[in-house]
Design a protein around this motif. Structure first.
Motif, mmCIF file in Angstrom:
data_model
loop_
_atom_site.group_PDB
_atom_site.id
_atom_site.type_symbol
_atom_site.label_atom_id
_atom_site.label_comp_id
_atom_site.label_asym_id
_atom_site.label_seq_id
_atom_site.Cartn_x
_atom_site.Cartn_y
_atom_site.Cartn_z
ATOM 1 N N ASN A 184 30.395 38.027 39.560
ATOM 2 C CA ASN A 184 29.331 38.428 40.477
ATOM 3 C C ASN A 184 29.433 37.704 41.819
ATOM 4 N N MET A 185 29.864 36.458 41.801
ATOM 5 C CA MET A 185 30.080 35.732 43.055
ATOM 6 C C MET A 185 31.218 36.360 43.853
ATOM 7 N N VAL A 186 32.293 36.744 43.187
ATOM 8 C CA VAL A 186 33.416 37.386 43.872
ATOM 9 C C VAL A 186 32.968 38.710 44.477
ATOM 10 N N ILE A 187 32.185 39.480 43.732
ATOM 11 C CA ILE A 187 31.677 40.751 44.245
ATOM 12 C C ILE A 187 30.833 40.512 45.495
ATOM 13 N N ALA A 188 29.957 39.506 45.452
ATOM 14 C CA ALA A 188 29.110 39.201 46.611
ATOM 15 C C ALA A 188 29.965 38.798 47.812
ATOM 16 N N LEU A 189 30.992 38.007 47.587
ATOM 17 C CA LEU A 189 31.853 37.583 48.687
ATOM 18 C C LEU A 189 32.664 38.755 49.239
ATOM 19 N N LEU A 190 33.153 39.604 48.364
ATOM 20 C CA LEU A 190 33.925 40.758 48.816
ATOM 21 C C LEU A 190 33.057 41.788 49.533
ATOM 22 N N ALA A 191 31.774 41.850 49.196
ATOM 23 C CA ALA A 191 30.880 42.812 49.831
ATOM 24 C C ALA A 191 30.769 42.553 51.331
ATOM 25 N N GLU A 244 40.372 43.925 55.702
ATOM 26 C CA GLU A 244 41.681 43.297 55.484
ATOM 27 C C GLU A 244 41.662 42.411 54.240
ATOM 28 N N GLN A 245 40.555 41.729 54.006
ATOM 29 C CA GLN A 245 40.440 40.865 52.833
ATOM 30 C C GLN A 245 40.410 41.694 51.556
ATOM 31 N N GLN A 246 39.672 42.790 51.587
ATOM 32 C CA GLN A 246 39.635 43.674 50.425
ATOM 33 C C GLN A 246 41.009 44.285 50.175
ATOM 34 N N ALA A 247 41.702 44.644 51.251
ATOM 35 C CA ALA A 247 43.057 45.197 51.108
ATOM 36 C C ALA A 247 43.994 44.160 50.496
ATOM 37 N N LEU A 248 43.792 42.894 50.852
ATOM 38 C CA LEU A 248 44.617 41.826 50.294
ATOM 39 C C LEU A 248 44.422 41.707 48.787
ATOM 40 N N VAL A 249 43.194 41.855 48.322
ATOM 41 C CA VAL A 249 42.921 41.807 46.879
ATOM 42 C C VAL A 249 43.618 42.971 46.183
ATOM 43 N N ARG A 250 43.519 44.143 46.761
ATOM 44 C CA ARG A 250 44.199 45.308 46.177
ATOM 45 C C ARG A 250 45.715 45.123 46.173
ATOM 46 N N GLU A 251 46.245 44.539 47.258
ATOM 47 C CA GLU A 251 47.682 44.285 47.327
ATOM 48 C C GLU A 251 48.115 43.294 46.244
ATOM 49 N N MET A 252 47.308 42.256 46.034
ATOM 50 C CA MET A 252 47.624 41.275 44.993
ATOM 51 C C MET A 252 47.584 41.929 43.619
ATOM 52 N N ALA A 302 44.204 42.619 34.066
ATOM 53 C CA ALA A 302 43.792 41.737 35.163
ATOM 54 C C ALA A 302 43.867 42.474 36.498
ATOM 55 N N ALA A 303 44.950 43.211 36.718
ATOM 56 C CA ALA A 303 45.093 43.972 37.960
ATOM 57 C C ALA A 303 43.996 45.036 38.062
ATOM 58 N N ASP A 304 43.725 45.720 36.970
ATOM 59 C CA ASP A 304 42.654 46.721 36.957
ATOM 60 C C ASP A 304 41.306 46.074 37.256
ATOM 61 N N GLN A 305 41.084 44.896 36.705
ATOM 62 C CA GLN A 305 39.816 44.186 36.921
ATOM 63 C C GLN A 305 39.670 43.784 38.391
ATOM 64 N N LEU A 307 36.644 44.923 40.870
ATOM 65 C CA LEU A 307 35.772 44.017 41.619
ATOM 66 C C LEU A 307 35.626 44.477 43.064
ATOM 67 N N VAL A 308 36.726 44.908 43.682
ATOM 68 C CA VAL A 308 36.660 45.397 45.060
ATOM 69 C C VAL A 308 35.828 46.684 45.117
ATOM 70 N N ASP A 309 36.048 47.577 44.158
ATOM 71 C CA ASP A 309 35.276 48.825 44.123
ATOM 72 C C ASP A 309 33.786 48.549 43.951
#
Length: 91
Positions: A32-39, A44-52, A71-74, A78-80
């Protein structure tokens, strides 16, 4: 004799039910903290998570590992989920 770099199950005691519950609570809190930070993160940061997530996904010719695939799906999930909490843009 060579020492193993990986601990054996004997090296650490099994987790108790209370410890497993606490671990589960912490994982949920971290998600939930990661979701809040990604929101509030820039695209570019969200794209970086998807790239990773794509980076850790199995590549052609390599053995797919179920845990890594999940893990990749998760990570993508989180970004979605964070997208739902982004501030509305004024039209």
């Amino acid at each position: 004799m060579s020492e193993s770099l990986h601990p054996t199950p004997v090296d650490s005691p099994a987790l108790t039910n209370a410890e497993l519950v606490q671990l589960r609570v912490r994982v949920i809190a971290l998600e939930n903290m990661v979701i809040a930070l990604l929101a509030n993160a820039p695209p570019e940061q969200q794209a970086l998570v998807r790239e990773m997530a794509s980076y850790i996904s199995p590549r052609p010719g390599y053995t797919p590992h179920t845990v890594t695939i999940h893990a990749a799906d998760q990570m993508r999930s989180l970004v979605d989920r964070a997208d739902r909490f982004q501030p509305m843009q004024a039209s």
